[in-house]
Design a protein around this motif. Structure first.
Motif, PDB file in Angstrom:
ATOM      1  N   ARG A  51       0.822  -1.223   0.000  1.00  0.00           N
ATOM      2  CA  ARG A  51       0.000   0.000   0.000  1.00  0.00           C
ATOM      3  C   ARG A  51       0.854   1.271   0.000  1.00  0.00           C
ATOM      4  O   ARG A  51       0.438   2.294   0.550  1.00  0.00           O
ATOM      5  N   ARG A 111      -3.460   6.144   0.893  1.00  0.00           N
ATOM      6  CA  ARG A 111      -4.044   7.293   1.596  1.00  0.00           C
ATOM      7  C   ARG A 111      -3.127   8.050   2.543  1.00  0.00           C
ATOM      8  O   ARG A 111      -3.447   9.162   2.946  1.00  0.00           O
ATOM      9  N   ARG A 163      -7.675  11.414  -5.057  1.00  0.00           N
ATOM     10  CA  ARG A 163      -8.808  10.572  -4.622  1.00  0.00           C
ATOM     11  C   ARG A 163     -10.058  11.409  -4.356  1.00  0.00           C
ATOM     12  O   ARG A 163     -11.176  10.985  -4.667  1.00  0.00           O
ATOM     13  N   LEU A 215      -9.797  -6.841  -6.207  1.00  0.00           N
ATOM     14  CA  LEU A 215     -11.204  -7.005  -6.589  1.00  0.00           C
ATOM     15  C   LEU A 215     -11.477  -6.599  -8.037  1.00  0.00           C
ATOM     16  O   LEU A 215     -12.633  -6.632  -8.487  1.00  0.00           O
TER      17      LEU A 215
HETATM   18  O1  CP3 Z   1       0.025  -1.799  -2.427  1.00  0.00           O
HETATM   19  C1  CP3 Z   1      -0.201  -0.913  -3.277  1.00  0.00           C
HETATM   20  O2  CP3 Z   1       0.245   0.246  -3.181  1.00  0.00           O
HETATM   21  C2  CP3 Z   1      -0.944  -1.311  -4.534  1.00  0.00           C
HETATM   22  C3  CP3 Z   1      -2.345  -1.156  -4.523  1.00  0.00           C
HETATM   23  C4  CP3 Z   1      -3.237  -2.107  -3.751  1.00  0.00           C
HETATM   24  C5  CP3 Z   1      -4.520  -1.700  -3.321  1.00  0.00           C
HETATM   25  N1  CP3 Z   1      -5.175  -2.794  -2.840  1.00  0.00           N
HETATM   26  C6  CP3 Z   1      -5.059  -0.338  -3.420  1.00  0.00           C
HETATM   27  C7  CP3 Z   1      -6.147   0.058  -2.509  1.00  0.00           C
HETATM   28  C8  CP3 Z   1      -3.099  -3.456  -3.437  1.00  0.00           C
HETATM   29  C9  CP3 Z   1      -1.910  -4.369  -3.623  1.00  0.00           C
HETATM   30  C10 CP3 Z   1      -4.338  -3.880  -2.882  1.00  0.00           C
HETATM   31  C11 CP3 Z   1      -4.619  -5.271  -2.478  1.00  0.00           C
HETATM   32  C12 CP3 Z   1      -5.850  -5.588  -1.744  1.00  0.00           C
HETATM   33  N2  CP3 Z   1      -7.106  -5.050  -1.953  1.00  0.00           N
HETATM   34  C13 CP3 Z   1      -5.972  -6.573  -0.756  1.00  0.00           C
HETATM   35  C14 CP3 Z   1      -4.856  -7.466  -0.290  1.00  0.00           C
HETATM   36  C15 CP3 Z   1      -3.970  -6.793   0.709  1.00  0.00           C
HETATM   37  C16 CP3 Z   1      -4.641  -6.474   2.020  1.00  0.00           C
HETATM   38  O3  CP3 Z   1      -4.829  -5.278   2.288  1.00  0.00           O
HETATM   39  O4  CP3 Z   1      -4.938  -7.412   2.783  1.00  0.00           O
HETATM   40  C17 CP3 Z   1      -7.308  -6.596  -0.315  1.00  0.00           C
HETATM   41  C18 CP3 Z   1      -7.894  -7.487   0.747  1.00  0.00           C
HETATM   42  C19 CP3 Z   1      -8.020  -5.626  -1.085  1.00  0.00           C
HETATM   43  C20 CP3 Z   1      -9.465  -5.312  -1.025  1.00  0.00           C
HETATM   44  C21 CP3 Z   1      -9.657  -3.944  -0.541  1.00  0.00           C
HETATM   45  N3  CP3 Z   1      -9.378  -2.811  -1.277  1.00  0.00           N
HETATM   46  C22 CP3 Z   1     -10.177  -3.529   0.701  1.00  0.00           C
HETATM   47  C23 CP3 Z   1     -10.601  -4.460   1.818  1.00  0.00           C
HETATM   48  C24 CP3 Z   1     -10.216  -2.141   0.678  1.00  0.00           C
HETATM   49  C25 CP3 Z   1     -10.811  -1.252   1.720  1.00  0.00           C
HETATM   50  C26 CP3 Z   1      -9.998  -1.222   2.944  1.00  0.00           C
HETATM   51  C27 CP3 Z   1      -9.126  -0.017   2.947  1.00  0.00           C
HETATM   52  O5  CP3 Z   1      -7.923  -0.163   3.192  1.00  0.00           O
HETATM   53  O6  CP3 Z   1      -9.685   1.039   2.733  1.00  0.00           O
HETATM   54  C28 CP3 Z   1      -9.658  -1.710  -0.544  1.00  0.00           C
HETATM   55  C29 CP3 Z   1      -9.485  -0.314  -0.994  1.00  0.00           C
HETATM   56  C30 CP3 Z   1      -8.114   0.091  -1.441  1.00  0.00           C
HETATM   57  N4  CP3 Z   1      -7.303  -0.641  -2.262  1.00  0.00           N
HETATM   58  C31 CP3 Z   1      -7.467   1.312  -1.135  1.00  0.00           C
HETATM   59  C32 CP3 Z   1      -6.242   1.305  -1.808  1.00  0.00           C
HETATM   60  C33 CP3 Z   1      -5.210   2.386  -1.852  1.00  0.00           C
HETATM   61  C34 CP3 Z   1      -8.066   2.437  -0.328  1.00  0.00           C
HETATM   62  C35 CP3 Z   1      -8.903   3.213  -1.270  1.00  0.00           C
HETATM   63  C36 CP3 Z   1      -9.361   4.526  -0.740  1.00  0.00           C
HETATM   64  O7  CP3 Z   1     -10.405   4.550  -0.079  1.00  0.00           O
HETATM   65  O8  CP3 Z   1      -8.728   5.552  -1.053  1.00  0.00           O
END
Ligand code: CP3
Length: 333
Positions: A22, A26, A35, A74
């Motif tokens: 990540r 954010r 965003r 997703l």
């Molecule tokens: O790592 C990186 O910089 C690359 C981008 C990346 C994102 N999601 C961007 C993102 C990666 C590698 C992921 C993987 C991901 N997505 C996972 C596996 C890793 C983990 O966190 O366990 C999972 C389970 C997801 C599904 C997902 N996406 C969830 C549960 C959420 C909401 C929770 C949260 O952290 O807000 C997201 C949203 C998400 N994916 C954000 C980002 C930067 C936040 C988006 C936002 O609201 O600005």
């Protein structure tokens, strides 16, 4: 040779590469700025101009060794036609899973729907910033995607009680997921990804008896597929009870560990390169604590091929200065 390849292929222990899960997200004000104006997260991922810019944001600030494409695990259900939305303070919300609709999707439909992710990888990997850095593509593991697709939201601590009731559905969906994950991996690699990470965020939820069917075998199939394309593969089976057994079965090129495991035990048991481990909450502390805790991992793995990373994603409330301090601590070790 790119830094992560030096660790993975040559087992070089003379330097400490670092990237952070990540890292594009954010905690960075420049991400929040974009965003704010792009409230639909999926559309943001599919806007190759913005998603490539976001991917490069952390690399412009910090001395990191890899970019990870700004996208989401997703995108797979989205590409299969399942509705996916991200709601503020709730996380992902998926639409109803309709097997008959999903069975109508073929490879070209899927690729067309998420093609702009591949465009973003092409843009990022051809940027000169990446000359001496790795480009990481990623997917969710079959199990974690199955959980989201059936549960339609984060399972947090509990899976729907009747999760395994419909064996026909779970097994059918698992096979579809596996098939399209291979398509997704192949397209990321063809667009410039030179490492693949498989995120199994909910590996810790499964009963031991179900591990072979839902985690070991499907993940092994994917790992073998990535290896057949001559690209190294990192597995992150978060909170899995037995990392050694996972590695013996699945044989990834690198194992990424979460912050609940004892790194000394991992060092003793596991022979392959290791990544990660540090608790992301440590970055919310003072610099002295951060240095001490990061150094602990560096000391333990000083003679073992090791890629510095955290035990889960960097937290949104992290101060970018602390992130910078961590990168410098690792680089100056
Ligand atoms: O790592 C990186 O910089 C690359 C981008 C990346 C994102 N999601 C961007 C993102 C990666 C590698 C992921 C993987 C991901 N997505 C996972 C596996 C890793 C983990 O966190 O366990 C999972 C389970 C997801 C599904 C997902 N996406 C969830 C549960 C959420 C909401 C929770 C949260 O952290 O807000 C997201 C949203 C998400 N994916 C954000 C980002 C930067 C936040 C988006 C936002 O609201 O600005």
């Amino acid at each position: 040779m790119k830094p992560l390849h030096k660790i993975i292929i040559e087992k070089d222990t003379s330097f400490n590469p670092i990237w952070i899960m990540r890292q594009a997200g954010r905690y960075l004000p420049e991400f929040r700025e974009i965003r704010k104006k792009n409230t639909n997260f999926i559309e943001l991922c599919l806007n190759e101009n913005l998603s490539s810019e976001i991917t490069l944001q952390p690399l412009k600030r910090f001395n990191l060794d890899a970019a990870i494409i700004f996208s989401d695990i997703l995108m797979l259900p989205y590409g299969l036609g399942q509705n996916v939305k991200f709601e503020k303070d709730f996380g992902p919300k998926l639409g109803k899973l309709d097997l008959n609709e999903i069975l109508k999707i073929d490879e070209s439909h899927f690729v067309k729907k998420i093609n702009r992710v591949y465009n973003a990888i092409k843009i990022v990997s051809s940027n000169p910033i990446l000359d001496n850095k790795n480009m990481i593509g990623f997917v969710g593991a079959p199990w974690t995607l199955l959980v989201y697709m059936i549960n339609q939201q984060s399972p947090k601590k509990n899976l729907k009680k009747d999760f395994f009731n419909d064996k026909f559905l779970t097994n059918k969906i698992l096979l579809i997921i596996e098939k399209f994950l291979k398509v997704h991996i192949k397209n990321q690699i063809q667009s410039g990804a030179n490492i693949i990470q498989i995120f199994d965020s909910w590996a810790g939820l499964i009963d031991e008896k179900d591990l072979p069917e839902y985690i070991y075998v499907p993940t092994l199939n994917l790992v073998n597929y990535v290896k057949s394309l001559n690209v190294p593969v990192i597995c992150f089976p978060r909170e899995i009870k037995n990392y050694k057994e996972f590695c013996d079965f699945v044989k990834p090129d690198v194992i990424s560990i979460d912050y609940n495991v004892n790194p000394k035990k991992i060092l003793k048991e596991i022979k392959i390169p290791v990544q990660g481990g540090l608790d992301p909450k440590i970055l919310l502390n003072d610099k002295e604590t951060l240095k001490k805790e990061a150094t602990k991992y560096l000391d333990i793995f000083k003679d073992h091929p090791y890629i510095f990373n955290l035990g889960h994603g960097v937290l949104p409330q992290t101060d970018p200065n602390m992130f910078d301090y961590l990168v410098k601590t690792v680089k100056n070790y």
